[in-house]
Design an enzyme around this catalytic site. Structure first.
Site, PDB file in Angstrom:
ATOM      1  N   CYS A  83      56.307  46.431 -18.333  1.00 43.38           N
ATOM      2  CA  CYS A  83      56.483  45.667 -19.580  1.00 43.38           C
ATOM      3  C   CYS A  83      57.721  46.132 -20.363  1.00 43.38           C
ATOM      4  CB  CYS A  83      55.203  45.712 -20.400  1.00 43.38           C
ATOM      5  SG  CYS A  83      55.110  44.367 -21.591  1.00 43.38           S
ATOM      6  N   HIS A 186      50.655  45.300 -16.933  1.00 41.67           N
ATOM      7  CA  HIS A 186      50.246  46.696 -17.148  1.00 41.67           C
ATOM      8  C   HIS A 186      49.162  47.135 -16.168  1.00 41.67           C
ATOM      9  CE1 HIS A 186      52.129  47.086 -21.184  1.00 41.67           C
ATOM     10  NE2 HIS A 186      51.866  45.807 -21.284  1.00 41.67           N
ATOM     11  N   GLU A 188      48.446  49.994 -15.428  1.00 38.62           N
ATOM     12  CA  GLU A 188      47.868  51.240 -15.956  1.00 38.62           C
ATOM     13  C   GLU A 188      46.655  50.957 -16.844  1.00 38.62           C
ATOM     14  OE1 GLU A 188      50.650  49.850 -16.881  1.00 38.62           O
ATOM     15  OE2 GLU A 188      50.998  50.033 -19.040  1.00 38.62           O
TER      16      GLU A 188
HETATM   17  N1  GLN Z   1      57.254  43.028 -26.404  1.00 38.51           N
HETATM   18  C1  GLN Z   1      57.469  44.405 -26.086  1.00 38.51           C
HETATM   19  C2  GLN Z   1      58.944  44.764 -26.088  1.00 38.51           C
HETATM   20  O1  GLN Z   1      59.775  44.002 -26.392  1.00 38.51           O
HETATM   21  C3  GLN Z   1      56.872  44.795 -24.762  1.00 38.51           C
HETATM   22  C4  GLN Z   1      55.369  44.750 -24.844  1.00 38.51           C
HETATM   23  C5  GLN Z   1      54.665  45.709 -23.947  1.00 38.51           C
HETATM   24  O2  GLN Z   1      55.242  46.647 -23.404  1.00 38.51           O
HETATM   25  N2  GLN Z   1      53.377  45.511 -23.855  1.00 38.51           N
HETATM   26  O3  GLN Z   1      59.253  45.852 -25.752  1.00 38.51           O
END
Ligand code: GLN
Length: 207
Positions: A83, A186, A188
């Site tokens: 992410c 994710h 994890e």
């Molecule tokens: N929207 C977040 C960002 O711009 C990422 C979200 C996440 O890691 N769950 O970093």
């Protein structure tokens, strides 16, 4: 640094560090936190967790880790970003903050918060290239997707065409380029250890 049990760091500036440490430990590597350049120098691979990419980017600058980390990635150290981590590993980001730094290493353009402002989270079962035992249950939280990927990038997962997928259908959400792995979701958080095991395997091969 090569050993029977490689040492894998989790960048511990912000984000879901604990969950990655647990998933890594379960995959049979020694999992440690990394906040300092000296700690970075001691690991065979690094996970960049989910969290907030703009915050992690700012803290990378504060902790003077930007250049050392870019250098290690350029030297072939395995890195896995989930992410926010995927955003940081991308060579280019759309809808980022203008002052947000990229580590780079992945020849992709990612769009931040791509699933839409209203859709804070989204879950879907994804076929994932190279993994046995069926699809991965993917949890997306204000997630990016990959808008476009260069030729050296292997696409590992896309959002399937389902009625709920909407605009996300067909979007690339997991990629690998050499030793750099990234998922928009994710693993994890779901207890599915397969992606961390895949990363541990990449680290073992390199170590
Ligand atoms: N929207 C977040 C960002 O711009 C990422 C979200 C996440 O890691 N769950 O970093």
């Amino acid at each position: 640094m090569s050993a029977a049990q490689p040492r894998v760091g989790v960048l511990a500036l912000q984000g879901d560090v604990r969950e990655h440490l647990a998933s890594l430990s379960a995959s049979g590597v020694v999992a440690v936190t990394v906040r300092r350049e000296a700690e970075l120098a001691e690991v065979d691979g690094l996970v960049i967790p989910g969290g907030e990419s703009t915050t992690i980017s700012r803290l990378l600058a504060v902790f003077e880790l930007l250049d050392p980390l870019r250098q290690r990635i350029a030297d072939g150290m395995p890195a896995y970003g989930s992410c926010a981590g995927m955003i940081l590993l991308a060579d280019k980001v759309l809808d980022g903050r203008p002052d947000q730094h990229q580590l780079g290493g992945l020849d992709v353009i990612v769009r931040r918060n791509a699933f839409g402002r209203q859709v804070d989270s989204f879950e879907e079962d994804l076929p994932f290239a190279g993994l046995d035992d069926g699809p991965v249950h993917a949890v997306f939280i204000r997630a990016p997707w990959v808008e476009s990927a260069g030729q050296a990038v292997e696409v590992l997962a896309v959002v399937p065409e389902t009625p709920v997928a909407g605009e996300a259908a067909g979007r690339i959400v997991a990629v690998r380029q050499g030793n750099v792995l990234a998922t928009a979701f994710h693993p994890e958080l779901t207890g599915d250890g397969r992606i961390h095991r895949l990363f541990a395997e990449i680290v073992r091969e390199r170590a």
